[in-house]
Design a protein around this motif. Structure first.
Motif, PDB file in Angstrom:
ATOM      1  N   UNK A 121      57.684 152.893  30.748  1.00 49.45           N
ATOM      2  CA  UNK A 121      56.543 153.247  29.903  1.00 49.45           C
ATOM      3  C   UNK A 121      55.412 152.228  29.985  1.00 49.45           C
ATOM      4  N   UNK A 122      55.641 151.109  30.661  1.00 44.41           N
ATOM      5  CA  UNK A 122      54.598 150.078  30.744  1.00 44.41           C
ATOM      6  C   UNK A 122      53.609 150.437  31.856  1.00 44.41           C
ATOM      7  N   UNK A 123      52.502 149.641  32.003  1.00 41.31           N
ATOM      8  CA  UNK A 123      51.489 149.849  33.043  1.00 41.31           C
ATOM      9  C   UNK A 123      52.095 149.671  34.428  1.00 41.31           C
ATOM     10  N   UNK A 124      52.989 148.661  34.549  1.00 40.83           N
ATOM     11  CA  UNK A 124      53.654 148.442  35.843  1.00 40.83           C
ATOM     12  C   UNK A 124      54.539 149.626  36.211  1.00 40.83           C
ATOM     13  N   UNK A 125      55.190 150.186  35.241  1.00 45.19           N
ATOM     14  CA  UNK A 125      56.065 151.333  35.495  1.00 45.19           C
ATOM     15  C   UNK A 125      55.311 152.537  35.991  1.00 45.19           C
ATOM     16  N   UNK A 126      54.135 152.794  35.383  1.00 44.01           N
ATOM     17  CA  UNK A 126      53.319 153.933  35.834  1.00 44.01           C
ATOM     18  C   UNK A 126      52.872 153.764  37.280  1.00 44.01           C
ATOM     19  N   UNK A 127      52.470 152.523  37.641  1.00 44.15           N
ATOM     20  CA  UNK A 127      52.047 152.274  39.030  1.00 44.15           C
ATOM     21  C   UNK A 127      53.195 152.480  40.003  1.00 44.15           C
ATOM     22  N   UNK A 128      54.392 152.082  39.582  1.00 43.69           N
ATOM     23  CA  UNK A 128      55.574 152.244  40.445  1.00 43.69           C
ATOM     24  C   UNK A 128      55.880 153.717  40.669  1.00 43.69           C
ATOM     25  N   UNK A 129      55.740 154.547  39.615  1.00 43.92           N
ATOM     26  CA  UNK A 129      56.010 155.981  39.771  1.00 43.92           C
ATOM     27  C   UNK A 129      55.014 156.626  40.733  1.00 43.92           C
ATOM     28  N   UNK A 130      53.751 156.210  40.675  1.00 42.66           N
ATOM     29  CA  UNK A 130      52.758 156.772  41.590  1.00 42.66           C
ATOM     30  C   UNK A 130      53.060 156.391  43.039  1.00 42.66           C
ATOM     31  N   UNK A 131      53.504 155.136  43.258  1.00 40.80           N
ATOM     32  CA  UNK A 131      53.827 154.700  44.624  1.00 40.80           C
ATOM     33  C   UNK A 131      55.012 155.477  45.191  1.00 40.80           C
ATOM     34  N   UNK A 132      56.008 155.710  44.368  1.00 39.03           N
ATOM     35  CA  UNK A 132      57.187 156.463  44.827  1.00 39.03           C
ATOM     36  C   UNK A 132      56.794 157.902  45.156  1.00 39.03           C
ATOM     37  N   UNK A 133      55.959 158.503  44.350  1.00 40.57           N
ATOM     38  CA  UNK A 133      55.531 159.885  44.613  1.00 40.57           C
ATOM     39  C   UNK A 133      54.786 159.985  45.932  1.00 40.57           C
ATOM     40  N   UNK A 134      53.905 158.996  46.204  1.00 37.03           N
ATOM     41  CA  UNK A 134      53.153 159.019  47.461  1.00 37.03           C
ATOM     42  C   UNK A 134      54.075 158.889  48.671  1.00 37.03           C
ATOM     43  N   UNK A 135      55.093 158.037  48.567  1.00 35.56           N
ATOM     44  CA  UNK A 135      56.043 157.881  49.672  1.00 35.56           C
ATOM     45  C   UNK A 135      56.813 159.164  49.925  1.00 35.56           C
ATOM     46  N   UNK A 136      57.219 159.864  48.865  1.00 33.35           N
ATOM     47  CA  UNK A 136      57.946 161.120  49.029  1.00 33.35           C
ATOM     48  C   UNK A 136      57.080 162.172  49.718  1.00 33.35           C
ATOM     49  N   UNK A 137      55.779 162.259  49.350  1.00 32.08           N
ATOM     50  CA  UNK A 137      54.903 163.251  49.978  1.00 32.08           C
ATOM     51  C   UNK A 137      54.723 162.935  51.463  1.00 32.08           C
ATOM     52  N   UNK A 138      54.562 161.623  51.778  1.00 32.02           N
ATOM     53  CA  UNK A 138      54.406 161.246  53.187  1.00 32.02           C
ATOM     54  C   UNK A 138      55.664 161.565  53.997  1.00 32.02           C
ATOM     55  N   UNK A 139      56.832 161.323  53.417  1.00 31.67           N
ATOM     56  CA  UNK A 139      58.088 161.603  54.119  1.00 31.67           C
ATOM     57  C   UNK A 139      58.250 163.092  54.375  1.00 31.67           C
ATOM     58  N   UNK A 140      57.885 163.936  53.389  1.00 30.31           N
ATOM     59  CA  UNK A 140      57.990 165.390  53.578  1.00 30.31           C
ATOM     60  C   UNK A 140      57.050 165.864  54.679  1.00 30.31           C
ATOM     61  N   UNK A 141      55.822 165.306  54.724  1.00 28.62           N
ATOM     62  CA  UNK A 141      54.887 165.711  55.769  1.00 28.62           C
ATOM     63  C   UNK A 141      55.366 165.330  57.152  1.00 28.62           C
ATOM     64  N   UNK A 142      55.898 164.121  57.279  1.00 24.16           N
ATOM     65  CA  UNK A 142      56.388 163.673  58.581  1.00 24.16           C
ATOM     66  C   UNK A 142      57.584 164.514  59.035  1.00 24.16           C
ATOM     67  N   UNK A 143      58.461 164.843  58.114  1.00 22.59           N
ATOM     68  CA  UNK A 143      59.614 165.666  58.480  1.00 22.59           C
ATOM     69  C   UNK A 143      59.198 167.045  58.924  1.00 22.59           C
ATOM     70  N   UNK A 144      58.204 167.644  58.253  1.00 20.49           N
ATOM     71  CA  UNK A 144      57.733 168.984  58.640  1.00 20.49           C
ATOM     72  C   UNK A 144      57.128 168.971  60.032  1.00 20.49           C
ATOM     73  N   UNK A 145      56.365 167.919  60.315  1.00 20.21           N
ATOM     74  CA  UNK A 145      55.742 167.833  61.643  1.00 20.21           C
ATOM     75  C   UNK A 145      56.798 167.718  62.742  1.00 20.21           C
ATOM     76  N   UNK A 146      57.827 166.898  62.533  1.00 24.18           N
ATOM     77  CA  UNK A 146      58.892 166.742  63.543  1.00 24.18           C
ATOM     78  C   UNK A 146      59.649 168.043  63.736  1.00 24.18           C
ATOM     79  N   UNK A 147      59.893 168.797  62.654  1.00 23.75           N
ATOM     80  CA  UNK A 147      60.608 170.075  62.764  1.00 23.75           C
ATOM     81  C   UNK A 147      59.791 171.083  63.584  1.00 23.75           C
ATOM     82  N   UNK A 148      58.478 171.140  63.322  1.00 24.28           N
ATOM     83  CA  UNK A 148      57.637 172.074  64.086  1.00 24.28           C
ATOM     84  C   UNK A 148      57.604 171.702  65.555  1.00 24.28           C
ATOM     85  N   UNK A 149      57.537 170.421  65.858  1.00 22.24           N
ATOM     86  CA  UNK A 149      57.514 169.971  67.246  1.00 22.24           C
ATOM     87  C   UNK A 149      58.809 170.342  67.972  1.00 22.24           C
TER      88      UNK A 149
END
Length: 565
Positions: free
Chosen positions: A358-386
């Motif tokens: 619930x702290x400011x640091x915690x919110x920043x950490x949640x945003x960083x984790x979400x961004x990493x998950x989106x990047x991983x999903x995009x990279x996996x989709x590209x490799x599958x299509x290839x």
């Protein structure tokens, strides 16, 4: 009731071979050395024969600490009777306990005692307590025999109550077989009592005092086989009922009520095994059929062994299942390891966990984790299509052939599966009696913990140089593919795996009928044939024995055998 006689002993072997008594001495005597014994009984209660007068010689004046042949040091006198004495002693040369019978050389029974001891020593059957020495020296005659500190007399076992049906069955079968072998060599006991029957720590039953006991007391019979058979019947009767089958009390057991005669064991005590009850009556009632079934009486140990073999085998009782204790969480698992234990009676408030991120640091950490998950999903989709596009290009190439999954790989290895052992038997083609504890053979493939089959004991690891080995034959029920055989021993043991040929129609009875396919050594040995093996009959052949810790003797012990494909 079996007859009793005081005539001369007739122990000639009915087979026509020269008995062992003739090889040892011209005197007529039957004997094996006796271990410790308390003479609180009488021969009339036993019903095994009459006695001669003890002779005029007085017992030798001996004391604890006296040495015989500067080797055997007397420790404790356990019997003093009729001009002889029996001692527990120590063999200082071999550093082991022994038993010694001593009587004056001019005693009227000295010659017969020596002849009995030498005859029994020639028998060499491990089911009997062995005679180690028989000497006339310095106006004394003494017989040295084994002392078994780990064995328990039947007298002590019956003091706690009757034996279980399986234990009684094992006792009578082993004792009857041993006495049948002794009588084939012209040897009789004539004084089988609960004090002369021992059960070792491994469960094997042994007999002491084959005829040295009788020779020391002057007991004779002109029907020795009948006397010994009746005595075995009395032992079985006592084991089933905890009563002596005669009117007189004897060996710490109460006799039967006066005037009722000999009644069957299952009428004396409820729950007695019916087959064993009838067997005891067939051995005791020697003048016709038993009261319950019209079957002939057993008048010799050989007939008794045959009657036991015709009985359905009595299996040991199933081990009682004990429920494990309720699982208790340890202090460490409860999360209080290293903390001060709360005082009894005081409630401890549980700390409230902090709210998640619930702290400011915690919110920043949640945003960083979400961004990493989106990047991983995009990279996996590209490799599958290839990958899908590459597969489409390959399918259009007509010059390129597809390969099946695993087409260029080696075939998968077959899965190893356990093979059930349909039957097993002891295999001793090189021994004198051709048998090695057959009554315990099922222990090598049972599910009970702590059980094992064992060989007889020997004076060295190479079977006392008497033979090259002993073993166990395994019957797999049909010809099967054998991959490995795992054998678990008590102590490091050398072993060979031998197999009969796959086209063998029957089980081979000689060692030449089995070919060696593997060998090994250790406490747990996995034997794997070098080539593909198909066979129904396997031979686990022991070639070198360990010295067991509990009794200090060389013997093989097989705890378990497992066969797999």
């Amino acid at each position: 009731m079996a007859e009793r006689s005081t005539a001369a002993v007739d122990v000639a072997d009915n087979s026509g071979d020269e008995p062992l008594t003739a090889q040892a001495d011209e005197s007529t005597a039957d004997g094996v050395a006796q271990n410790r014994e308390r003479d609180t009984d009488n021969d009339e209660a036993q019903g095994s024969g009459g006695t001669k007068s003890p002779g005029k010689a007085s017992p030798p004046e001996l004391h604890s600490g006296h040495k015989l042949a500067r080797r055997y040091r007397l420790e404790e006198c356990v019997t003093r009777l009729d001009g002889f004495s029996s001692w527990r002693a120590v063999d200082e040369k071999l550093r082991r306990a022994v038993g010694v019978h001593i009587l004056p050389a001019d005693h009227s029974r000295a010659r017969s005692v020596l002849a009995a001891a030498r005859s029994s020593a020639l028998l060499g059957d491990p089911r009997f307590v062995q005679v180690l020495d028989a000497v006339e020296e310095n106006d004394l005659v003494y017989v040295v025999h084994e002392w078994l500190p780990d064995a328990t007399e039947l007298t002590a076992l019956l003091a706690a109550g009757p034996l279980e049906a399986h234990d009684a069955y094992q006792m009578v079968s082993q004792i009857a077989s041993a006495m049948a072998a002794a009588h084939r060599e012209g040897l009789a006991h004539l004084r089988l009592t609960p004090g002369t029957i021992l059960r070792s720590s491994s469960g094997q039953w042994r007999v002491r005092g084959l005829a040295v006991n009788a020779a020391l007391r002057g007991i004779t019979s002109d029907t020795p086989q009948r006397s010994d058979t009746e005595a075995i019947g009395a032992l079985l009767y006592a084991a089933l009922t905890q009563r002596w089958p005669y009117e007189n009390d004897a060996y710490g057991l109460s006799g039967l009520p006066k005037g009722v005669g000999l009644i069957a064991p299952d009428q004396v005590r409820a729950g007695v095994h019916r087959g064993l009850s009838e067997l005891a009556m067939r051995a005791l009632v020697n003048d016709g059929a038993t009261a319950s079934r019209h079957e002939s009486a057993c008048t010799t140990p050989e007939e008794l062994v045959k009657a036991i073999g015709e009985m359905p085998r009595i299996r040991p009782p199933e081990p009682a299942f004990t429920a494990p204790p309720e699982y208790q969480r340890t202090t460490y698992q409860q999360g209080s390891y290293g903390r001060q234990a709360p005082r009894p009676g005081l409630s401890q408030p549980l700390p409230t966990p902090p709210p998640p991120l619930q702290s400011r640091t915690g919110k920043a950490l949640k945003l960083a984790v979400s961004a990493l998950l989106i990047a991983a999903l995009g990279l996996g989709s590209w490799q599958l299509a290839d990958a899908l596009m590459d597969q489409g290009n390959k399918s259009e190439d007509t010059d390129q052939t597809q390969t099946t999954d695993g087409g260029d790989k080696s075939p998968a290895k077959p899965v190893s599966e356990p093979i059930a052992i349909e039957g097993a038997r002891d295999f001793d083609p090189l021994g004198s009696d051709g048998s090695e504890n057959p009554d315990e053979i099922d222990k090598i493939h049972d599910t009970a913990a702590g059980t094992y089959w064992q060989t007889s004991f020997y004076t060295s690891s190479d079977f006392g140089r008497l033979k090259s080995g002993v073993g166990v034959v395994l019957d797999l029920g049909k010809v099967q593919q054998v991959g490995t055989v795992t054998v678990t021993f008590v102590g490091d043991t050398s072993v060979e795996l031998r197999a009969a040929s796959g086209d063998a129609g029957t089980e081979p009875t000689s060692l030449d009928g089995y070919n060696k396919v593997a060998e090994g050594s250790g406490a747990s040995v996995t034997l794997k044939p070098g080539e593909s093996l198909k066979s129904r009959y396997l031979l686990v052949w022991l070639t070198d024995l360990p010295k067991q810790v509990d009794d200090g003797k060389f013997r093989g012990r097989i705890v378990d055998v497992k066969v797999s494909s």
